[in-house]
Scaffold this active site. Structure first.
Site, PDB file in Angstrom:
ATOM      1  N   ARG A 336      30.953  40.050  48.471  1.00 51.72           N
ATOM      2  CA  ARG A 336      29.887  40.968  47.834  1.00 51.72           C
ATOM      3  C   ARG A 336      28.491  40.117  47.731  1.00 51.72           C
ATOM      4  NH1 ARG A 336      33.661  42.958  42.514  1.00 51.72           N
ATOM      5  NH2 ARG A 336      35.385  43.802  43.941  1.00 51.72           N
ATOM      6  N   ARG A 351      30.474  34.521  39.454  1.00 51.55           N
ATOM      7  CA  ARG A 351      30.062  35.673  40.280  1.00 51.55           C
ATOM      8  C   ARG A 351      29.528  35.038  41.723  1.00 51.55           C
ATOM      9  NH1 ARG A 351      28.556  40.512  38.968  1.00 51.55           N
ATOM     10  NH2 ARG A 351      28.374  40.052  36.628  1.00 51.55           N
ATOM     11  N   GLU A 423      34.399  39.868  32.239  1.00 55.26           N
ATOM     12  CA  GLU A 423      35.289  40.790  32.926  1.00 55.26           C
ATOM     13  C   GLU A 423      36.134  40.056  34.011  1.00 55.26           C
ATOM     14  OE1 GLU A 423      35.279  44.300  36.215  1.00 55.26           O
ATOM     15  OE2 GLU A 423      33.528  43.838  35.057  1.00 55.26           O
ATOM     16  N   SER A 426      39.800  45.580  36.362  1.00 50.80           N
ATOM     17  CA  SER A 426      39.738  47.016  35.744  1.00 50.80           C
ATOM     18  C   SER A 426      40.725  47.640  36.641  1.00 50.80           C
ATOM     19  CB  SER A 426      38.457  47.239  36.297  1.00 50.80           C
ATOM     20  OG  SER A 426      38.258  47.507  37.769  1.00 50.80           O
ATOM     21  N   ARG A 477      37.801  34.310  38.568  1.00 54.76           N
ATOM     22  CA  ARG A 477      37.477  34.089  37.178  1.00 54.76           C
ATOM     23  C   ARG A 477      38.745  33.933  36.502  1.00 54.76           C
ATOM     24  NH1 ARG A 477      33.405  39.666  36.676  1.00 54.76           N
ATOM     25  NH2 ARG A 477      31.881  38.806  37.821  1.00 54.76           N
TER      26      ARG A 477
END
Length: 513
Positions: A336, A351, A423, A426, A477
Site C-alpha cells: 500500500r 502504517r 484498527e 474489518s 498491527r
C-alpha cells in the site's frame, strides 16, 4: 435524513447497481445489532479449488471487450440504469451519505443520450433493411441505382451512429461504475466519528511500571530495524529480526489453522494482478491518493489485500448451487502506498508499505450474506479474544464504507504504548457489487418447470453471488498489540499461550545477553 429514511421495501426489491437484495426493514429485524433473523440451511462442504466442468459453467466473458483498434480492453459491469433513473432520489441520497464523488446527473444525462441514440440506430437500421428488401424484386435499373445509393448512405450513417453509440456506452459505464454500493438501512450516516460501538470485549491491562511502545520494545529486544530498511527500500519499510520473525510465522500459521477449523479452504494468491481486476473489486488503482501500487508500462498492480485476487478467482463463471458457500482463507503479502499518511499515530509498524496478512473471503447466495457477515465478525472476535486483547467492534458510518461495502464492521484493539485504540481488522458485506463487475453468478438448483430431465429451457436463470471479506490477521498491527499488551517490568514480552506451540515452545521474548 439518512438513506434508510428514503428507501422503502418496494424500492429495494430491484436494485441492480452493484448490490441489492430485499432485506427486512430495521423495525422488522431483531434489535440485536447486525443479527440476521434466521440462520440459513447448513452450509455445504467446501469443494476443491479445481471443480469439475459440471460444477462450474464458463460464462461468456461479457465483462471485457477490446476496441477494434486493439486498444485497452473495456470491462463492463452489469448495471440496471433504468432502476437508477427511476430511483434517482434514493441513489443521490446514498451518494451524499457516502461522501462519494460520483456524478449522478452526468450518468442520467448519458443514459438518456444513449437511449435516444439507440432508438436512432434502430430506426436507421430498419430503413436500411427496408431498402434491401425493396431490391429483392424486379425493379427498373434507375430505381435499383437509386436504392443502391440510398442504401450506401444509410450504411455509412449507421456505421457512424454505431461508433458513437459504442463510445457513449463506454462513457456511461465509466461514470456509472463510480457510483457506490447501496447502504444497509441501519448504517450510521456521517463520517468515521459517527460510527457506533457494537461490542466492547475484554479490559485494558494495568501496568505498575512505565509502559513502552512497540518501537522501544523492538529496539530493546532487537526485533526490527527501520533504519536499515529505510536505506534499502525507503521510509515505512522494516526488517523483522530474531523472535519477531518467529512471531510473524506463528501468527500466520495459528490464524490459518483456526480459520480452517471453520470450514475455510486455505490458498495463497498472486500478488500482482491486472488493473481491471482491481477496478472490478471496487478500487481505483490510478486515482489521486490511491493506495495501490501500479506497475509502470503495464496493466498490472501490486495487491493491497488478498481480497482482490480471491475475488477474481471465479471471474466470468457460473457456479453450481451445490458449490455455495465457497469460503477461502488466503495468505498474501500486501502493498500500500499509504498516500497522505503522516504523524505520530502512523509511526513504526502501524502504517507500512508492505506486510503479511491472512484474509477471509466468502462467495454465497444473496439471502445468506448477512448471516456470513456475522460469521466473519464472530471469527474475528474469537481470534482476538483468544489472544487476550481488549478491543471494540464498530458499525462503520456511511462515509467510511468505501465503494463496495453494503455494511462494514471494524475491530479496534487497545495499544497501550500508543495510548489509543487502533484498527486491526474489518469485515465487509459487499453484496453483489463486486460480482456484477467480476461476472460471478450461480445457477439455483430449482428448475423453472417440472420435466423428466433438466435442459437449458427449464433451468433457473443464473443470479449474481454475494461476496464478503474480512481480515483474520494483519501481522504488523498484531505484533504491536502483542508486544505492548504483554510487556513485562523487566523489559521482556510474554508470548500468548495459543501461539507458543507455533514458536517452538518459546514462552517469552527476553533481552539478548
Amino acid at each position: 435524513m439518512g438513506l434508510h429514511g428514503c428507501l422503502n421495501i418496494t424500492t429495494l426489491q430491484s436494485f441492480k447497481l452493484g448490490a441489492f437484495r430485499t432485506y427486512p426493514s430495521s423495525h422488522q429485524r431483531t434489535k440485536a445489532p447486525f443479527l440476521y433473523s434466521q440462520k440459513p440451511s447448513l452450509p455445504r462442504p467446501i469443494k476443491a479449488l479445481s471443480t469439475s466442468a459440471a460444477a462450474v459453467e464458463t460464462s461468456p466473458s461479457t465483462t471485457e471487450t477490446s476496441d477494434e483498434k486493439g486498444g485497452k480492453p473495456q470491462w463492463k459491469a452489469t448495471i440496471d440504469f433504468k432502476w437508477i433513473k427511476d430511483n434517482k432520489e434514493a441513489v443521490a441520497a446514498n451518494i451524499r451519505n457516502r461522501n462519494s464523488h460520483a456524478n449522478l446527473d452526468l450518468v442520467l444525462h448519458l443514459y438518456d443520450s444513449m437511449f435516444h441514440l439507440q432508438k436512432e440506430v434502430e430506426r436507421v437500421r430498419g430503413e436500411r433493411n427496408a431498402v434491401a428488401n425493396k431490391m429483392k424484386g424486379k425493379i427498373e435499373p434507375s430505381e435499383r441505382q437509386r436504392l443502391i445509393e440510398e442504401g450506401k448512405k444509410l450504411k455509412e450513417g449507421l456505421i457512424a451512429l454505431e461508433e458513437d453509440l459504442v463510445k457513449l456506452k463506454d462513457e456511461l459505464q465509466q461514470e456509472a461504475q463510480s457510483i457506490p454500493n447501496i447502504t444497509h438501512p441501519d448504517v450510521p450516516i456521517g463520517g468515521e466519528d459517527c460510527s457506533t460501538i457494537i461490542k466492547m470485549v475484554g479490559s485494558a491491562p494495568k501496568f505498575s511500571f512505565p509502559v513502552k511502545d512497540h518501537l522501544q520494545l523492538g529496539k530493546d529486544l532487537d526485533l526490527f530495524d527501520f533504519d536499515a530498511a529505510a536505506e534499502v527500500s525507503g521510509s515505512k519499510f522494516y526488517y523483522l529480526k530474531n523472535e519477531a520473525v518467529l512471531l510473524e510465522m506463528a501468527l500466520l500459521n495459528w490464524t490459518l489453522s483456526e480459520v480452517m477449523k471453520r470450514g475455510f479452504t486455505p490458498i495463497t494468491t498472486p500478488e500482482i494482478v491486472r488493473s481491471s481486476v482491481v477496478e472490478k473489486c471496487g478500487f481505483q488503482p490510478r486515482a489521486d491518493n490511491t493506495q495501490i501500487y501500479s506497475i509502470e508500462d503495464s496493466d498490472q498492480c501490486l495487491i493491497g489485500t488478498a481480497e482482490i485476487p480471491v475475488g477474481g478467482l471465479h471471474m466470468d463463471s457460473i457456479l453450481a448451487d451445490s458449490l455455495l458457500p465457497l469460503k477461502y482463507v488466503a495468505f498474501s503479502h500486501c502493498f500500500r502506498t499509504e498516500a497522505g499518511a503522516a504523524g505520530a499515530a502512523t509511526r513504526g509498524l502501524y502504517r507500512v508499505h508492505q506486510f503479511s496478512k491472512v484474509e477471509m473471503f466468502v462467495f454465497c447466495r444473496p439471502e445468506e450474506s448477512e448471516y456470513y457477515h456475522q460469521e466473519l465478525i464472530k471469527i474475528e472476535e474469537d481470534i482476538f479474544s483468544s489472544l487476550g486483547l481488549h478491543f471494540k467492534i464498530l458499525d462503520m458510518a456511511s462515509e467510511d464504507l468505501g465503494a463496495p461495502a453494503y455494511r462494514k464492521s471494524d475491530v479496534e484493539a487497545w495499544m497501550p504504548g500508543l495510548e489509543r485504540f487502533g484498527e486491526i481488522s474489518s469485515a465487509s458485506n459487499c453484496t453483489d457489487y463486486q460480482s456484477r463487475r467480476l461476472g460471478i453468478r450461480y445457477r439455483p438448483s430449482e428448475a423453472l418447470a417440472p420435466g423428466p430431465k433438466k435442459s437449458k429451457g427449464n433451468l433457473a436463470p443464473p443470479q449474481f453471488v454475494h461476496t464478503l471479506n474480512a481480515t483474520a490477521c494483519a501481522v504488523p498491527r498484531m505484533i504491536i498489540c502483542l508486544l505492548e499488551n504483554y510487556q513485562q517490568e523487566d523489559g521482556s514480552v510474554l508470548i500468548p499461550e495459543p501461539l507458543r506451540p507455533f514458536m517452538g515452545g518459546l514462552n517469552i521474548i527476553a533481552r539478548k545477553s
